[in-house]
Design a protein around this motif. Structure first.
Motif, PDB file in Angstrom:
ATOM      1  N   SER A   1       1.087   5.313   0.559  1.00 45.83           N
ATOM      2  CA  SER A   1       0.382   6.374   1.172  1.00 45.83           C
ATOM      3  C   SER A   1       1.266   7.670   1.284  1.00 45.83           C
ATOM      4  O   SER A   1       2.695   7.363   1.121  1.00 45.83           O
ATOM      5  CB  SER A   1       0.001   5.934   2.476  1.00 45.83           C
ATOM      6  N   ASN A   2       1.034   8.957   1.416  1.00 41.62           N
ATOM      7  CA  ASN A   2       1.753   9.995   1.905  1.00 41.62           C
ATOM      8  C   ASN A   2       1.225  10.399   3.258  1.00 41.62           C
ATOM      9  O   ASN A   2       0.229   9.846   3.860  1.00 41.62           O
ATOM     10  CB  ASN A   2       1.820  10.938   0.959  1.00 41.62           C
TER      11      ASN A   2
ATOM     12  N   THR B   1       0.810  -4.742   3.503  1.00 44.22           N
ATOM     13  CA  THR B   1      -0.689  -4.840   4.038  1.00 44.22           C
ATOM     14  C   THR B   1      -1.180  -6.072   3.709  1.00 44.22           C
ATOM     15  O   THR B   1      -0.915  -6.707   2.752  1.00 44.22           O
ATOM     16  CB  THR B   1      -1.300  -3.626   3.608  1.00 44.22           C
TER      17      THR B   1
ATOM     18  N   SER C   1      -1.092  12.396   3.736  1.00 45.99           N
ATOM     19  CA  SER C   1      -2.578  12.746   3.582  1.00 45.99           C
ATOM     20  C   SER C   1      -3.399  11.382   3.914  1.00 45.99           C
ATOM     21  O   SER C   1      -4.770  11.157   3.823  1.00 45.99           O
ATOM     22  CB  SER C   1      -3.122  13.355   2.303  1.00 45.99           C
ATOM     23  N   GLY C   2      -2.613  10.308   3.603  1.00 44.41           N
ATOM     24  CA  GLY C   2      -3.191   8.879   3.762  1.00 44.41           C
ATOM     25  C   GLY C   2      -2.866   8.275   2.475  1.00 44.41           C
ATOM     26  O   GLY C   2      -2.200   8.446   1.876  1.00 44.41           O
ATOM     27  N   PRO C   3      -3.792   6.759   2.439  1.00 44.44           N
ATOM     28  CA  PRO C   3      -3.461   6.168   1.019  1.00 44.44           C
ATOM     29  C   PRO C   3      -3.843   6.937  -0.193  1.00 44.44           C
ATOM     30  O   PRO C   3      -4.823   7.489  -0.256  1.00 44.44           O
ATOM     31  CB  PRO C   3      -4.507   4.990   1.516  1.00 44.44           C
ATOM     32  N   LEU C   4      -2.884   6.491  -1.023  1.00 43.41           N
ATOM     33  CA  LEU C   4      -3.128   7.160  -2.319  1.00 43.41           C
ATOM     34  C   LEU C   4      -4.124   6.380  -3.194  1.00 43.41           C
ATOM     35  O   LEU C   4      -3.945   5.161  -3.307  1.00 43.41           O
ATOM     36  CB  LEU C   4      -1.713   7.286  -2.867  1.00 43.41           C
ATOM     37  N   ASP C   5      -4.629   7.024  -4.100  1.00 47.00           N
ATOM     38  CA  ASP C   5      -5.433   6.264  -5.273  1.00 47.00           C
ATOM     39  C   ASP C   5      -4.701   6.226  -6.545  1.00 47.00           C
ATOM     40  O   ASP C   5      -5.615   6.090  -7.506  1.00 47.00           O
ATOM     41  CB  ASP C   5      -6.707   6.737  -5.195  1.00 47.00           C
TER      42      ASP C   5
ATOM     43  N   GLN D   1       0.852  -1.040   0.027  1.00 47.91           N
ATOM     44  CA  GLN D   1       0.200   0.002  -0.075  1.00 47.91           C
ATOM     45  C   GLN D   1       0.924   1.249  -0.007  1.00 47.91           C
ATOM     46  O   GLN D   1       1.540   1.353   0.816  1.00 47.91           O
ATOM     47  CB  GLN D   1      -0.777   0.117   1.159  1.00 47.91           C
TER      48      GLN D   1
ATOM     49  N   TYR E   1       1.990   8.930  -9.620  1.00 50.94           N
ATOM     50  CA  TYR E   1       2.200   9.837  -8.319  1.00 50.94           C
ATOM     51  C   TYR E   1       3.371  10.574  -8.431  1.00 50.94           C
ATOM     52  O   TYR E   1       4.519  10.070  -8.651  1.00 50.94           O
ATOM     53  CB  TYR E   1       2.150   8.996  -7.040  1.00 50.94           C
TER      54      TYR E   1
END
Length: 141
Positions: free
Chosen positions: A113-114, A139, A116-120, A111, A126
């Motif tokens: 993430s940055n 994960t 701000s949280g998990p990236l979509d 997973q 990215y």
């Protein structure tokens, strides 16, 4: 003669100022305006590992290029990675540090993430920003 002296002092001041900013930037780590922190983390299955590196941010450079750079700069900590390209989504990270996610078997995956949280988005889309803390966490779920 005085004008040459003034120009020399001005050039010297600019050079020293620029060098100090560059040096300070390296010491400040990811809080620097031109850097971000990239971390890989596996606390799910043995062998466990966690590694981080601070990288300089370049305009329009995607995460997959920073992953390549990390393997080259710190090959013992960032051993390798493998990504699979799928249109239209781009690259999907399957393996980091010889640990492969097998979602279809046991629902494990890497997973991203940055702060701000998990990236979509994936690693080919990215683009890290200055001050980011990018985490690849092994994960299950």
């Amino acid at each position: 003669m005085d004008m040459k002296c003034i120009i020399f002092v001005l050039c010297l001041t600019i050079t020293v100022s620029w060098s100090k900013q560059k040096h300070d930037c390296l010491e400040n780590g990811p809080s620097c305006k031109r850097q971000f922190k990239y971390t890989i983390n596996n606390q799910l299955q043995s062998p466990y590992f966690r590694a981080s590196i601070v990288l300089r941010v370049y305009p329009r450079v995607t995460m997959i290029r920073y992953m390549e750079q990390s393997v080259l700069q710190k090959p013992k900590e960032f051993v390798n990675f493998r990504a699979k390209f799928t249109a239209p989504y781009g690259y999907f990270v399957e393996m980091i540090h010889d640990l492969t996610g097998t979602y279809t078997v046991n629902k494990t995956y890497w997973q991203i993430s940055n702060s701000s949280g998990p990236l979509d988005v994936g690693v080919s889309s990215y683009i890290p920003s200055a001050g980011d803390a990018v985490l690849f966490n092994f994960t299950q779920g």
